[in-house]
Scaffold this motif. Structure first.
Motif, PDB file in Angstrom:
ATOM      1  N   GLY A   1     -32.227  42.377  86.906  1.00 27.47           N
ATOM      2  CA  GLY A   1     -33.385  41.756  86.269  1.00 27.47           C
ATOM      3  C   GLY A   1     -33.637  42.259  84.862  1.00 27.47           C
ATOM      4  O   GLY A   1     -34.228  41.557  84.041  1.00 27.47           O
ATOM      5  N   GLU A   2     -33.185  43.469  84.575  1.00 26.45           N
ATOM      6  CA  GLU A   2     -33.426  44.086  83.264  1.00 26.45           C
ATOM      7  C   GLU A   2     -32.332  43.784  82.245  1.00 26.45           C
ATOM      8  O   GLU A   2     -32.537  44.009  81.058  1.00 26.45           O
ATOM      9  N   ARG A   3     -31.171  43.334  82.690  1.00 28.73           N
ATOM     10  CA  ARG A   3     -30.022  43.184  81.788  1.00 28.73           C
ATOM     11  C   ARG A   3     -29.603  41.717  81.689  1.00 28.73           C
ATOM     12  O   ARG A   3     -28.812  41.226  82.487  1.00 28.73           O
ATOM     13  N   PRO A   4     -30.124  40.992  80.690  1.00 26.71           N
ATOM     14  CA  PRO A   4     -29.803  39.570  80.578  1.00 26.71           C
ATOM     15  C   PRO A   4     -28.331  39.301  80.265  1.00 26.71           C
ATOM     16  O   PRO A   4     -27.871  38.168  80.434  1.00 26.71           O
ATOM     17  N   GLU A   5     -27.591  40.311  79.829  1.00 20.39           N
ATOM     18  CA  GLU A   5     -26.173  40.102  79.551  1.00 20.39           C
ATOM     19  C   GLU A   5     -25.342  40.007  80.830  1.00 20.39           C
ATOM     20  O   GLU A   5     -24.175  39.643  80.795  1.00 20.39           O
ATOM     21  N   ILE A   6     -25.968  40.305  81.982  1.00 20.12           N
ATOM     22  CA  ILE A   6     -25.317  40.048  83.265  1.00 20.12           C
ATOM     23  C   ILE A   6     -25.643  38.599  83.608  1.00 20.12           C
ATOM     24  O   ILE A   6     -26.769  38.257  83.942  1.00 20.12           O
ATOM     25  N   LEU A   7     -24.656  37.730  83.478  1.00 26.56           N
ATOM     26  CA  LEU A   7     -24.866  36.292  83.593  1.00 26.56           C
ATOM     27  C   LEU A   7     -24.876  35.809  85.033  1.00 26.56           C
ATOM     28  O   LEU A   7     -25.548  34.831  85.352  1.00 26.56           O
ATOM     29  N   GLU A   8     -24.111  36.483  85.869  1.00 22.99           N
ATOM     30  CA  GLU A   8     -24.010  36.059  87.265  1.00 22.99           C
ATOM     31  C   GLU A   8     -23.605  37.254  88.107  1.00 22.99           C
ATOM     32  O   GLU A   8     -22.853  38.111  87.656  1.00 22.99           O
ATOM     33  N   CYS A   9     -24.119  37.310  89.319  1.00 21.69           N
ATOM     34  CA  CYS A   9     -23.776  38.392  90.247  1.00 21.69           C
ATOM     35  C   CYS A   9     -23.604  37.795  91.631  1.00 21.69           C
ATOM     36  O   CYS A   9     -24.506  37.133  92.138  1.00 21.69           O
ATOM     37  N   LEU A  10     -22.442  38.023  92.202  1.00 23.16           N
ATOM     38  CA  LEU A  10     -22.135  37.509  93.536  1.00 23.16           C
ATOM     39  C   LEU A  10     -21.886  38.683  94.469  1.00 23.16           C
ATOM     40  O   LEU A  10     -21.094  39.572  94.158  1.00 23.16           O
ATOM     41  N   ARG A  11     -22.547  38.701  95.605  1.00 26.72           N
ATOM     42  CA  ARG A  11     -22.273  39.707  96.631  1.00 26.72           C
ATOM     43  C   ARG A  11     -21.122  39.168  97.472  1.00 26.72           C
ATOM     44  O   ARG A  11     -21.176  38.038  97.957  1.00 26.72           O
ATOM     45  N   THR A  12     -20.080  39.967  97.638  1.00 28.60           N
ATOM     46  CA  THR A  12     -18.848  39.469  98.239  1.00 28.60           C
ATOM     47  C   THR A  12     -18.381  40.344  99.399  1.00 28.60           C
ATOM     48  O   THR A  12     -18.884  41.454  99.598  1.00 28.60           O
ATOM     49  N   THR A  13     -17.408  39.838 100.124  1.00 29.88           N
ATOM     50  CA  THR A  13     -16.730  40.618 101.151  1.00 29.88           C
ATOM     51  C   THR A  13     -15.473  41.222 100.540  1.00 29.88           C
ATOM     52  O   THR A  13     -15.104  40.902  99.415  1.00 29.88           O
ATOM     53  N   GLY A  14     -14.829  42.083 101.289  1.00 27.32           N
ATOM     54  CA  GLY A  14     -13.589  42.689 100.801  1.00 27.32           C
ATOM     55  C   GLY A  14     -13.852  44.047 100.195  1.00 27.32           C
ATOM     56  O   GLY A  14     -14.884  44.677 100.434  1.00 27.32           O
ATOM     57  N   ASP A  15     -12.900  44.520  99.391  1.00 24.72           N
ATOM     58  CA  ASP A  15     -13.010  45.853  98.798  1.00 24.72           C
ATOM     59  C   ASP A  15     -14.207  45.987  97.860  1.00 24.72           C
ATOM     60  O   ASP A  15     -14.830  47.033  97.789  1.00 24.72           O
ATOM     61  N   ASP A  16     -14.496  44.941  97.117  1.00 29.27           N
ATOM     62  CA  ASP A  16     -15.613  44.982  96.175  1.00 29.27           C
ATOM     63  C   ASP A  16     -16.853  44.396  96.838  1.00 29.27           C
ATOM     64  O   ASP A  16     -16.775  43.418  97.561  1.00 29.27           O
TER      65      ASP A  16
ATOM     66  N   ALA B   1     -21.607  39.169  79.625  1.00 32.88           N
ATOM     67  CA  ALA B   1     -21.318  38.848  78.230  1.00 32.88           C
ATOM     68  C   ALA B   1     -21.846  39.996  77.381  1.00 32.88           C
ATOM     69  O   ALA B   1     -22.953  40.476  77.602  1.00 32.88           O
ATOM     70  N   ALA B   2     -21.042  40.426  76.429  1.00 33.78           N
ATOM     71  CA  ALA B   2     -21.429  41.542  75.568  1.00 33.78           C
ATOM     72  C   ALA B   2     -21.211  41.162  74.105  1.00 33.78           C
ATOM     73  O   ALA B   2     -20.407  40.284  73.794  1.00 33.78           O
ATOM     74  N   THR B   3     -21.918  41.858  73.236  1.00 28.92           N
ATOM     75  CA  THR B   3     -21.795  41.582  71.803  1.00 28.92           C
ATOM     76  C   THR B   3     -20.587  42.268  71.189  1.00 28.92           C
ATOM     77  O   THR B   3     -20.116  41.858  70.134  1.00 28.92           O
ATOM     78  N   SER B   4     -20.084  43.321  71.858  1.00 28.95           N
ATOM     79  CA  SER B   4     -18.949  44.085  71.329  1.00 28.95           C
ATOM     80  C   SER B   4     -18.322  44.870  72.469  1.00 28.95           C
ATOM     81  O   SER B   4     -18.883  44.951  73.568  1.00 28.95           O
ATOM     82  N   MET B   5     -17.184  45.476  72.203  1.00 25.94           N
ATOM     83  CA  MET B   5     -16.558  46.329  73.214  1.00 25.94           C
ATOM     84  C   MET B   5     -17.447  47.533  73.519  1.00 25.94           C
ATOM     85  O   MET B   5     -17.542  47.959  74.671  1.00 25.94           O
ATOM     86  N   GLY B   6     -18.129  48.058  72.512  1.00 22.72           N
ATOM     87  CA  GLY B   6     -19.051  49.166  72.739  1.00 22.72           C
ATOM     88  C   GLY B   6     -20.203  48.766  73.651  1.00 22.72           C
ATOM     89  O   GLY B   6     -20.613  49.524  74.531  1.00 22.72           O
TER      90      GLY B   6
END
Length: 153
Positions: A88-103, A110-115
């Protein structure tokens, strides 16, 4: 709900996914209904939760978010509220899916730079181990479902 959608409902959904701002008169023309019948069907699709909203699609690169990545997160434990708070605090996280498996989670960010991406991944790493993949291009943009074919029913 799938059983109650007819070919006209699917045609309406297809057109609205292409252009959510289309006027009822134009939408009606495209699906061969009257404007009032089309408006009533759209209202029913909204009320039953088939249509969950309308939004503008924004090109992240054109607004300064030129780095697109997929982050996979292994989240040990069962207390997910701190992660939900970060989402909720980080608008640069565009989508989050809860999944099965290892992850446990797969996130599109989305980010403005590699940093900026590094700082975001570091924040996510507070919750567990991460694996990050940079996106070269979007071969297929996000799309909604369409009417199932005979094999899919």
């Amino acid at each position: 709900m799938t059983e109650t959608l007819d070919a006209t409902d699917w045609a309406i959904l297809t057109e609205l996914q292409r252009d959510g701002r289309v006027a009822y008169t134009e939408l009606a023309r495209r699906v061969n209904l009257s404007a009032s019948a089309t408006k009533e069907r759209v209202r029913r699709l909204e009320e039953t939760g088939v249509i969950t909203g309308y939004r503008a699609e924004v090109d992240p690169e054109r607004v300064g978010y030129g780095v697109l990545a997929v982050v996979r997160l292994k989240y040990p434990g069962t207390r997910h509220e701190p992660l939900r708070r970060l989402l909720g605090e980080r608008p640069e996280i565009l989508e989050c899916l809860r999944t099965t498996g290892d992850d446990c989670y797969v996130l599109k960010v989305a980010a403005t730079s590699m940093g900026h991406l590094e700082e975001l991944v570091d924040a996510l790493a507070d919750f567990g181990s991460t694996t990050t993949n940079l996106v070269f291009s979007r071969t297929l943009s996000l799309r909604g479902p369409s009417e199932p074919g005979p094999r899919e029913r």
